[in-house]
Scaffold this active site. Structure first.
Site, PDB file in Angstrom:
ATOM      1  N   CYS A 110      43.387  36.196  42.373  1.00 30.54           N
ATOM      2  CA  CYS A 110      42.818  37.165  41.428  1.00 30.54           C
ATOM      3  C   CYS A 110      43.452  38.542  41.655  1.00 30.54           C
ATOM      4  N   HIS A 111      43.326  39.417  40.656  1.00 30.45           N
ATOM      5  CA  HIS A 111      43.967  40.735  40.738  1.00 30.45           C
ATOM      6  C   HIS A 111      43.538  41.572  41.933  1.00 30.45           C
ATOM      7  N   THR A 112      42.285  41.409  42.326  1.00 27.62           N
ATOM      8  CA  THR A 112      41.802  42.219  43.440  1.00 27.62           C
ATOM      9  C   THR A 112      42.519  41.876  44.747  1.00 27.62           C
ATOM     10  N   HIS A 151      39.108  35.302  47.385  1.00 28.46           N
ATOM     11  CA  HIS A 151      37.653  35.380  47.167  1.00 28.46           C
ATOM     12  C   HIS A 151      37.216  34.448  46.048  1.00 28.46           C
ATOM     13  N   GLU A 152      38.077  33.480  45.657  1.00 26.12           N
ATOM     14  CA  GLU A 152      37.756  32.621  44.509  1.00 26.12           C
ATOM     15  C   GLU A 152      37.955  31.163  44.930  1.00 26.12           C
ATOM     16  N   CYS A 185      20.577  37.223  49.163  1.00 26.81           N
ATOM     17  CA  CYS A 185      19.692  36.949  50.303  1.00 26.81           C
ATOM     18  C   CYS A 185      18.268  36.679  49.851  1.00 26.81           C
ATOM     19  N   CYS A 210      16.344  41.372  50.325  1.00 26.14           N
ATOM     20  CA  CYS A 210      16.597  42.817  50.410  1.00 26.14           C
ATOM     21  C   CYS A 210      15.961  43.510  49.198  1.00 26.14           C
ATOM     22  N   CYS A 257      17.741  42.524  45.881  1.00 23.07           N
ATOM     23  CA  CYS A 257      17.414  41.176  45.389  1.00 23.07           C
ATOM     24  C   CYS A 257      15.976  41.145  44.861  1.00 23.07           C
ATOM     25  N   CYS A 293      23.227  42.471  46.074  1.00 19.65           N
ATOM     26  CA  CYS A 293      22.520  42.255  47.344  1.00 19.65           C
ATOM     27  C   CYS A 293      23.105  43.185  48.405  1.00 19.65           C
ATOM     28  N   ARG A 342      26.202  44.108  53.221  1.00 17.28           N
ATOM     29  CA  ARG A 342      27.164  44.935  52.517  1.00 17.28           C
ATOM     30  C   ARG A 342      28.072  45.738  53.451  1.00 17.28           C
ATOM     31  N   CYS A 348      34.916  33.637  40.812  1.00 16.85           N
ATOM     32  CA  CYS A 348      35.105  35.026  40.353  1.00 16.85           C
ATOM     33  C   CYS A 348      35.242  35.090  38.828  1.00 16.85           C
ATOM     34  N   ARG A 398      45.486  31.799  35.235  1.00 18.09           N
ATOM     35  CA  ARG A 398      45.047  31.643  36.620  1.00 18.09           C
ATOM     36  C   ARG A 398      45.975  30.692  37.356  1.00 18.09           C
TER      37      ARG A 398
HETATM   38  P1  NAD Z   1      44.904  40.074  33.359  1.00 17.20           P
HETATM   39  O1  NAD Z   1      46.063  40.841  33.825  1.00 17.20           O
HETATM   40  O2  NAD Z   1      44.966  38.583  33.353  1.00 17.20           O
HETATM   41  O3  NAD Z   1      44.538  40.518  31.883  1.00 17.20           O
HETATM   42  C1  NAD Z   1      44.583  41.834  31.420  1.00 17.20           C
HETATM   43  C2  NAD Z   1      44.949  41.784  29.935  1.00 17.20           C
HETATM   44  O4  NAD Z   1      44.845  43.101  29.402  1.00 17.20           O
HETATM   45  C3  NAD Z   1      46.399  41.311  29.672  1.00 17.20           C
HETATM   46  O5  NAD Z   1      46.393  40.265  28.717  1.00 17.20           O
HETATM   47  C4  NAD Z   1      47.095  42.573  29.132  1.00 17.20           C
HETATM   48  O6  NAD Z   1      48.089  42.276  28.183  1.00 17.20           O
HETATM   49  C5  NAD Z   1      45.918  43.319  28.508  1.00 17.20           C
HETATM   50  N1  NAD Z   1      46.115  44.757  28.353  1.00 17.20           N
HETATM   51  C6  NAD Z   1      46.761  45.605  29.194  1.00 17.20           C
HETATM   52  N2  NAD Z   1      46.754  46.862  28.708  1.00 17.20           N
HETATM   53  C7  NAD Z   1      46.089  46.814  27.528  1.00 17.20           C
HETATM   54  C8  NAD Z   1      45.756  47.792  26.551  1.00 17.20           C
HETATM   55  N3  NAD Z   1      46.117  49.065  26.690  1.00 17.20           N
HETATM   56  N4  NAD Z   1      45.056  47.395  25.478  1.00 17.20           N
HETATM   57  C9  NAD Z   1      44.701  46.094  25.319  1.00 17.20           C
HETATM   58  N5  NAD Z   1      44.996  45.126  26.213  1.00 17.20           N
HETATM   59  C10 NAD Z   1      45.678  45.486  27.298  1.00 17.20           C
HETATM   60  O7  NAD Z   1      43.644  40.533  34.247  1.00 17.20           O
HETATM   61  P2  NAD Z   1      42.252  39.790  34.463  1.00 17.20           P
HETATM   62  O8  NAD Z   1      42.369  38.785  35.546  1.00 17.20           O
HETATM   63  O9  NAD Z   1      41.736  39.326  33.146  1.00 17.20           O
HETATM   64  O10 NAD Z   1      41.357  40.995  35.022  1.00 17.20           O
HETATM   65  C11 NAD Z   1      40.988  42.068  34.197  1.00 17.20           C
HETATM   66  C12 NAD Z   1      40.259  43.140  34.972  1.00 17.20           C
HETATM   67  O11 NAD Z   1      38.971  42.682  35.403  1.00 17.20           O
HETATM   68  C13 NAD Z   1      40.963  43.591  36.255  1.00 17.20           C
HETATM   69  O12 NAD Z   1      40.873  45.005  36.338  1.00 17.20           O
HETATM   70  C14 NAD Z   1      40.140  42.936  37.348  1.00 17.20           C
HETATM   71  O13 NAD Z   1      40.250  43.619  38.582  1.00 17.20           O
HETATM   72  C15 NAD Z   1      38.756  43.044  36.748  1.00 17.20           C
HETATM   73  N6  NAD Z   1      37.697  42.189  37.349  1.00 17.20           N
HETATM   74  C16 NAD Z   1      36.453  42.748  37.497  1.00 17.20           C
HETATM   75  C17 NAD Z   1      35.398  42.018  38.038  1.00 17.20           C
HETATM   76  C18 NAD Z   1      34.018  42.616  38.140  1.00 17.20           C
HETATM   77  O14 NAD Z   1      33.157  42.019  38.780  1.00 17.20           O
HETATM   78  N7  NAD Z   1      33.741  43.754  37.526  1.00 17.20           N
HETATM   79  C19 NAD Z   1      35.633  40.704  38.465  1.00 17.20           C
HETATM   80  C20 NAD Z   1      36.902  40.143  38.282  1.00 17.20           C
HETATM   81  C21 NAD Z   1      37.924  40.901  37.727  1.00 17.20           C
HETATM   82  C1  022 Z   2      36.720  40.724  41.853  1.00 15.10           C
HETATM   83  N1  022 Z   2      36.588  42.020  41.548  1.00 15.10           N
HETATM   84  C2  022 Z   2      37.650  42.373  40.806  1.00 15.10           C
HETATM   85  C3  022 Z   2      38.425  41.282  40.669  1.00 15.10           C
HETATM   86  N2  022 Z   2      37.828  40.260  41.321  1.00 15.10           N
HETATM   87  C4  022 Z   2      35.542  42.848  41.930  1.00 15.10           C
HETATM   88  C5  022 Z   2      35.809  43.962  42.679  1.00 15.10           C
HETATM   89  C6  022 Z   2      34.751  44.812  43.055  1.00 15.10           C
HETATM   90  C7  022 Z   2      33.459  44.529  42.661  1.00 15.10           C
HETATM   91  C8  022 Z   2      33.211  43.386  41.920  1.00 15.10           C
HETATM   92  C9  022 Z   2      34.251  42.546  41.550  1.00 15.10           C
HETATM   93  C10 022 Z   2      32.403  45.405  42.996  1.00 15.10           C
HETATM   94  C11 022 Z   2      31.620  46.108  42.094  1.00 15.10           C
HETATM   95  C12 022 Z   2      30.717  46.867  42.814  1.00 15.10           C
HETATM   96  C13 022 Z   2      30.952  46.634  44.142  1.00 15.10           C
HETATM   97  N3  022 Z   2      31.991  45.758  44.274  1.00 15.10           N
HETATM   98  C14 022 Z   2      30.197  47.251  45.259  1.00 15.10           C
HETATM   99  C15 022 Z   2      29.075  46.370  45.670  1.00 15.10           C
HETATM  100  C16 022 Z   2      28.126  47.096  46.595  1.00 15.10           C
HETATM  101  O1  022 Z   2      28.450  48.164  47.069  1.00 15.10           O
HETATM  102  O2  022 Z   2      27.036  46.527  46.838  1.00 15.10           O
HETATM  103  C17 022 Z   2      32.512  45.283  45.475  1.00 15.10           C
HETATM  104  C18 022 Z   2      32.137  44.028  45.969  1.00 15.10           C
HETATM  105  C19 022 Z   2      32.661  43.551  47.199  1.00 15.10           C
HETATM  106  C20 022 Z   2      33.532  44.349  47.931  1.00 15.10           C
HETATM  107  C21 022 Z   2      33.890  45.590  47.442  1.00 15.10           C
HETATM  108  C22 022 Z   2      33.398  46.062  46.232  1.00 15.10           C
HETATM  109  C23 022 Z   2      34.043  43.858  49.251  1.00 15.10           C
HETATM  110  O3  022 Z   2      33.599  42.850  49.754  1.00 15.10           O
HETATM  111  N4  022 Z   2      35.011  44.492  49.857  1.00 15.10           N
HETATM  112  C24 022 Z   2      31.204  43.121  45.199  1.00 15.10           C
HETATM  113 ZN    ZN Z   3      38.347  38.278  41.491  1.00 19.23          ZN
END
Ligand code: NAD
Ligand code: 022
Ligand code: ZN
Length: 375
Positions: free
Chosen positions: A40-42, A62-63, A92, A95, A98, A106, A110, A169, A370
């Site tokens: 994953c991107h992270t 993480h996946e 958990c 907490c 939760c 949770c 953390r 994820c 993926r």
């Molecule tokens: P990805 O690279 O597979 O997809 C991103 C898409 O966005 C691509 O298709 C790209 O062409 C498009 N894009 C880029 N710039 C753009 C723009 N200006 N306008 C429109 N489209 C555009 O990435 P992904 O795996 O789908 O992840 C996306 C995001 O989600 C990442 O930032 C990732 O870290 C985040 N994420 C967040 C969580 C969370 O819990 N909040 C969990 C997982 C991933």
């Molecule tokens: C997963 N992420 C992006 C791509 N794949 C992602 C990254 C960060 C978070 C969630 C998904 C996130 C959002 C809010 C938090 N995190 C903070 C949670 C908190 O403080 O309770 C986050 C998480 C884990 C970690 C860092 C940031 C870590 O384990 N290092 C859920």
């Molecule tokens: Zn992820």
């Protein structure tokens, strides 16, 4: 014991595949044989050195999905042989977070999780006498890993590991953002910005929730076919729109007697702060909600005019799709087994652990949705 793992030795360097030492599970912990893990991107964000909280040397990932092979003292919710998905957001059930029922974040472990350590403040991994850090409480780029009991979800024993690892994820984040965070109603209109591994799961979540109009926005035309495959009804490439994107999208979402326009729900799945603003501003005046899923670079900021919120738009964010891991992840695995959601076509590449760096390259080049490593 010894286990094979891909080790992030330092920022900016490729992962190194090696044999490492792993200590057995202590109180409240489980030893899991990881059978498959997504990339994953992270993981790349941390490996690149751009993540200010990144710690090295560490075992990323993480996946994952795997099997419990041993449990420490006091473990009651899982046993040897159970199939599990590691949770970077644990549950958990005790907490204040939760118990609040208002958040999935949770707080039980953390602090130590963020430091790359187990809840007792130590690491189970080492190599040549040197400590290796855990990552996001999971470290799934290792054939065996130790996890807190509260950070594993017990899942359907017949589910294929090389597919359900993605539920750890991407799948849960995308579908959960629709169901848990936005709570999308039947007949809604929605816009999804970014049709990658997350955005496509938002699209299939919207189809599941019964949304009427599902607009996908991506700068890559190859994503049109991908979006349509999972339920997208309209595709917009911002580069091909004449004039401003936001007014174009607002116009596109005008329906029947509604001459105001704007979507009921919008989702940022890019991590780009300019796109986040576009997503907010293309939400419907008075009630439109915009959900930030994408993770922006360190230090970046979002902005809009307060007027956008004063006139009723709502800006929200979501972590892990608002899912409570031990409760919701098994349900999503069941949805997959029942054919309610799709995963297989999104897994575009399957690799061995030795090929893991190739998986990172494919992701950086935008050639994969993926990649999954099968142990
Ligand atoms: P990805 O690279 O597979 O997809 C991103 C898409 O966005 C691509 O298709 C790209 O062409 C498009 N894009 C880029 N710039 C753009 C723009 N200006 N306008 C429109 N489209 C555009 O990435 P992904 O795996 O789908 O992840 C996306 C995001 O989600 C990442 O930032 C990732 O870290 C985040 N994420 C967040 C969580 C969370 O819990 N909040 C969990 C997982 C991933
Ligand atoms: C997963 N992420 C992006 C791509 N794949 C992602 C990254 C960060 C978070 C969630 C998904 C996130 C959002 C809010 C938090 N995190 C903070 C949670 C908190 O403080 O309770 C986050 C998480 C884990 C970690 C860092 C940031 C870590 O384990 N290092 C859920
Ligand atoms: Zn992820």
């Amino acid at each position: 014991m010894k286990t094979r793992a891909a080790v992030a030795v330092a920022a900016g360097k490729p992962l190194e595949i090696m044999e490492v030492n792993l200590e057995g599970p202590r109180e409240g912990e489980v030893l899991v044989e990881i059978k498959a893990t997504g990339i994953c991107h992270t993981d790349d964000f941390t490996l690149s050195g751009a993540d200010p909280e990144g710690i090295f040397p560490a075992i990323l990932g993480h996946e994952g999905a795997g099997v419990v092979v041993d449990v420490g003292p006091g473990v009651t919710s899982v046993r040897k042989g159970d199939h599990v998905i590691p949770l970077y957001t644990p549950e958990c059930r005790q907490c204040p977070s939760c118990l609040s029922r208002k958040t999935n974040l949770c707080t039980a472990i953390r602090a130590t999780q963020g430091q790359g350590l187990m809840p007792d403040g130590t690491s189970r991994f080492s190599v040549g006498g040197e400590r290796l850090f855990h990552y996001m409480g999971c470290s799934t780029f290792s054939n065996f890993t130790v996890l807190p009991e509260i950070a594993v979800a017990k899942v359907h024993p017949d589910a294929p590991f090389d597919k359900i690892c993605y539920i750890g994820c991407g799948v849960t984040t995308g579908i959960g953002a629709v169901i848990n965070t936005a709570k999308v109603e039947i007949g809604s209109t929605a816009i999804v910005f970014g049709l990658g591994g997350i955005g496509l799961n938002v699209i299939q979540g919207l189809r599941l929730a019964g949304a009427d109009m599902i607009i996908g926005v991506d700068i890559n035309n190859a994503k049109k076919e991908w979006g349509e495959r999972f339920g997208m009804t309209h595709f917009v490439n911002p580069k091909e729109v004449e004039g401003e994107l936001v007014p174009y999208l607002i116009d596109l979402t005008k329906r029947g007697a509604d001459t105001i326009g704007g979507a009921d729900y919008t989702f940022d799945c890019t991590g780009n702060v300019t796109v986040m603003r576009q997503a907010l501003e293309s939400a419907h005046r008075g009630w439109g909600e915009s959900i930030i899923i994408g993770v922006a670079g360190a230090g970046e900021e979002i902005s809009t005019r307060p007027f956008q919120l004063v006139t009723g738009r709502v800006w929200k964010g979501t972590a892990f799709g608002g899912a409570r891991g031990r409760t919701d992840v098994p349900k999503i695995v069941d949805w997959y087994m029942e054919g309610k959601i799709e995963i297989d076509p999104m897994i575009t590449h399957t690799l061995t652990l030795d090929e893991i760096n190739k998986g990172f390259d494919l992701m950086r080049q935008g050639e994969s949705i993926r990649s999954v490593v099968v142990f």
